[in-house]
Design an enzyme around this catalytic site. Structure first.
Site, PDB file in Angstrom:
ATOM      1  N   ARG A   8       1.254   1.725   2.144  1.00  0.00           N
ATOM      2  CA  ARG A   8       1.796   2.761   1.261  1.00  0.00           C
ATOM      3  C   ARG A   8       1.662   4.147   1.882  1.00  0.00           C
ATOM      4  NH1 ARG A   8      -2.614   3.975  -3.459  1.00  0.00           N
ATOM      5  NH2 ARG A   8      -4.464   3.195  -2.407  1.00  0.00           N
ATOM      6  N   SER A  34      -0.187   6.884  -6.439  1.00  0.00           N
ATOM      7  CA  SER A  34      -0.477   5.532  -5.954  1.00  0.00           C
ATOM      8  C   SER A  34       0.516   5.073  -4.897  1.00  0.00           C
ATOM      9  CB  SER A  34      -0.458   4.542  -7.115  1.00  0.00           C
ATOM     10  OG  SER A  34      -1.371   4.945  -8.115  1.00  0.00           O
ATOM     11  N   GLU A  55      10.841   2.942 -15.908  1.00  0.00           N
ATOM     12  CA  GLU A  55      11.384   2.415 -14.647  1.00  0.00           C
ATOM     13  C   GLU A  55      12.864   2.084 -14.754  1.00  0.00           C
ATOM     14  OE1 GLU A  55       8.781   1.157 -16.316  1.00  0.00           O
ATOM     15  OE2 GLU A  55       7.100   1.907 -15.147  1.00  0.00           O
ATOM     16  N   HIS A 105       1.549  -1.744  -4.173  1.00  0.00           N
ATOM     17  CA  HIS A 105       0.548  -2.586  -4.836  1.00  0.00           C
ATOM     18  C   HIS A 105       1.071  -4.011  -5.068  1.00  0.00           C
ATOM     19  CE1 HIS A 105      -0.971   1.418  -5.384  1.00  0.00           C
ATOM     20  NE2 HIS A 105      -2.044   1.013  -6.043  1.00  0.00           N
ATOM     21  N   ASP A 113      -7.392  -4.982 -10.454  1.00  0.00           N
ATOM     22  CA  ASP A 113      -6.644  -4.794 -11.703  1.00  0.00           C
ATOM     23  C   ASP A 113      -6.305  -6.141 -12.329  1.00  0.00           C
ATOM     24  OD1 ASP A 113      -6.641  -2.075 -11.920  1.00  0.00           O
ATOM     25  OD2 ASP A 113      -4.656  -1.776 -11.054  1.00  0.00           O
ATOM     26  N   ARG A 163      -1.482  -1.831  -1.462  1.00  0.00           N
ATOM     27  CA  ARG A 163      -2.462  -0.814  -1.849  1.00  0.00           C
ATOM     28  C   ARG A 163      -3.572  -0.669  -0.813  1.00  0.00           C
ATOM     29  NH1 ARG A 163      -7.534  -0.617  -4.007  1.00  0.00           N
ATOM     30  NH2 ARG A 163      -7.952   1.110  -5.434  1.00  0.00           N
TER      31      ARG A 163
END
Lengths: 312, 277
Positions: A8, A34, A55, A105, A113, A163
């Site tokens: 990323r 992020s 989105e 991610h 998560d 990530r």
């Protein structure tokens, strides 16, 4: 020890470098920190569109901008791009508008998560859409270079980034060897070919070391472009090695393994073993723990290679 | 501003001719959506005749106003108008729903000149129009984005994502017309999903709102003037319409949302619309 970085970050760096083209715009859905589009936002707030946590709207705003001559890069977590799949299908891919979606991610490697944030189907679903290029690079260098190439493309794309940090492979590589649609041969061996993408490329390299100790020489391919698949390369390594393993932090259904299987089924009888998430959801865990739990880590790739070889 | 002006009676006559073509298209294809085409057509005829800056001989002109028919199934209305305005030919109307034809079942920007968005899946046009409006502003262009929404369509949640985002970004160049014909695919909207106070919802999202009778041409022209002159925030013209307007048996009849008239019904419609020959 090689440098460690997250893909990323390569995406964020590429956006910054692309900013010299004033047609490049960035769209965010509250996750710029992020996805790493935040650097672009800081430098070019006037060309950064906040879409809030929305989105579906984001993808079509991007489509509208693309139809007006802009080059939109829209990013959020891989999993949340999926909510806008039909927008991607009907509003972006169908009219072939060059909207570039980045899902960060992605995969179970995302970690603690838990399963709600671990997209394991993104590569599969976007691969089904006509006109859409699907990418999943393995390090920040290739992510940066591929993202920059996307800006020159006239069709839409989906790119998954990760990530967590993984080993950087291409610091000393000639950038011209990293091209959309061209797999990269990282190691040349005659016994088995391991075709990997994303975070599993470095696992595949570890697997090759372990196999080498057993006297098995593996070809390693970084197949950063899932679609269009580099079928010439697949055919070449199938002919050379006679056994193939695919490896991805993604469902075994429909991703890189699916793409390679579809191609091989029409071109050769080369045995194929697919390393991927075995049609199940993930859970909370550290990145390395997830690779173990999901049977994606180097030892599992080694086992898959051994199975593929025995099927020759 | 490029101003194309037409008299009230000229616009009414244009809409009447479009209505005839709408019914003909759907009758020929024995499929399609006449109800929503007949409810929207007075509004679109007025917009194209008074305010919309477009060039029929140069449909891709970069600085044109965009028109997004978000209720993309109501395509016969769009095609009839594009033919009347010279973007496409009247012969092209025969390609509606025919293999290889530029008049695809739902409006498609890849197939038909003058179509700015490939719609057909509801709830997408406002977001797309917002992107067009943002692009115009970024470029420093005065062009506007007009979006035609259906009332059933605003049950799609993403419409409200766009409604919220458009005011956040202060897009005064985004203009919506809502075809409030009170009927959706299965039945009356009231039966499918009560939407309560629609104007209040848009006002609460920060939009400029005006309500009109969507078949009263002086009111429509006045409403479009409201859209033209409201540039401090996105604006919506809520037009109260009658589904199937102009054909007696289609009016306010959910059966003609997506059904074609038979030969007998077709003749009745042609008579009522004053078609000659």
């Amino acid at each position: 020890m090689s440098r460690m970085a997250a893909t990323r970050d390569g995406y964020g760096q590429a956006l910054l470098e692309l900013a010299e083209n004033d047609k490049v715009v960035v769209l965010e859905a509250d996750l710029g920190k992020s996805t790493k589009s935040l650097h672009f936002r800081k430098a070019h707030p006037e060309r950064t569109i906040s879409c809030g946590i929305g989105e579906q709207n984001m993808l079509l705003v991007a489509a509208g901008m693309a139809s007006s001559g802009y080059i939109p890069f829209a990013s959020t977590f891989a999993i949340f791009t999926e909510r806008a799949f039909e927008q991607m299908r009907n509003g972006v891919a169908r009219p072939n508008l060059a909207v570039h979606v980045c899902g960060s991610h992605g995969g179970t490697h995302t970690g603690t998560d838990g399963s709600s944030a671990q997209s394991i189907e993104d590569l599969a679903i976007y691969r089904t859409l006509p006109n859409v290029t699907v990418l999943h690079p393995c390090d920040d260098v290739s992510t940066r270079l591929l993202t920059k190439q996307l800006a020159k493309s006239n069709s839409p794309s989906y790119m998954r980034t990760a990530r967590n940090k993984t080993p950087v492979l291409y610091d000393d590589t000639d950038p011209s060897t990293i091209q959309i649609g061209k797999g990269i041969e990282l190691r040349d061996g005659a016994d088995v070919a391991i075709i990997a993408c994303g975070v599993l490329v470095s696992e595949a390299l570890k697997a090759a070391d372990a196999l080498s100790e057993q006297g098995i020489q593996a070809t390693i391919i970084d197949m950063h472009t899932i679609k269009p698949l580099d079928t010439q390369l697949v055919d070449r390594v199938a002919a050379r090695c006679g056994a193939i393993v695919t490896a991805e932090d993604h469902s075994v259904i429909g991703g890189l393994g699916g793409a390679v299987a579809e191609h091989l089924s029409a071109s050769s009888c080369t045995p194929l073993e697919r390393v991927g998430v075995n049609d199940r959801f993930g859970e909370s865990g550290q990145a390395d723990e997830m690779l173990e739990l999901m049977e994606l880590s180097a030892p599992h790739i080694v086992k898959a290679a051994q199975r593929a070889i025995t099927r020759k | 501003m490029v101003s194309i002006t037409a008299s009230i009676s000229e616009i009414e006559e244009l809409a009447r001719r479009c209505r005839i073509e709408i019914v003909k298209m759907v009758h020929r294809a024995q499929a399609g959506h006449p109800g929503g085409s007949l409810s929207e057509i007075d509004l679109m005829a007025a917009l194209y005749s008074t305010s919309l800056r477009v060039r029929p001989d140069d449909p891709d002109w970069e600085d044109r106003d965009r028109f997004v028919l978000s209720k993309g199934h109501a395509s016969p209305g769009m095609y009839a108008l594009l033919a009347e305005k010279g973007f496409i030919s009247h012969d092209d109307l025969h390609s509606y729903r025919v293999l290889g034809g530029i008049c695809q079942g739902h409006v498609d920007m890849k197939w038909c000149p003058g179509v700015d968005f490939s719609a057909g899946s509801l709830g997408m046009g406002l977001s797309f129009g917002m992107g067009c409006a943002l692009a115009a502003r970024l470029e420093g262009s005065e062009r506007r984005a007009f979006v035609m929404l259906g009332d059933g369509e605003i049950q799609e949640g993403s419409v409200w994502e766009a409604a919220m985002a458009a005011t956040h970004h202060e897009l005064g160049n985004l203009k919506v017309i809502l075809d409030r014909n009170r009927i959706q695919n299965d039945d009356f909207c009231l039966e499918q999903m009560r939407m309560f106070d629609i104007p209040a919802k848009w006002k609460a999202f920060g939009w400029n709102v005006m309500e009109i009778d969507g078949h009263d041409m002086p009111e429509i022209v006045n409403g479009i003037k409201f859209l033209d002159e409201s540039n401090d925030a996105p604006s919506i013209l809520i037009a109260h319409t009658v589904k199937g307007k102009g054909v007696s048996y289609m009016e306010d009849n959910p059966s003609f949302h997506g059904a074609a008239p038979n030969d007998e019904q077709f003749e009745i419609a042609m008579n009522e619309l004053g078609a000659v020959g």
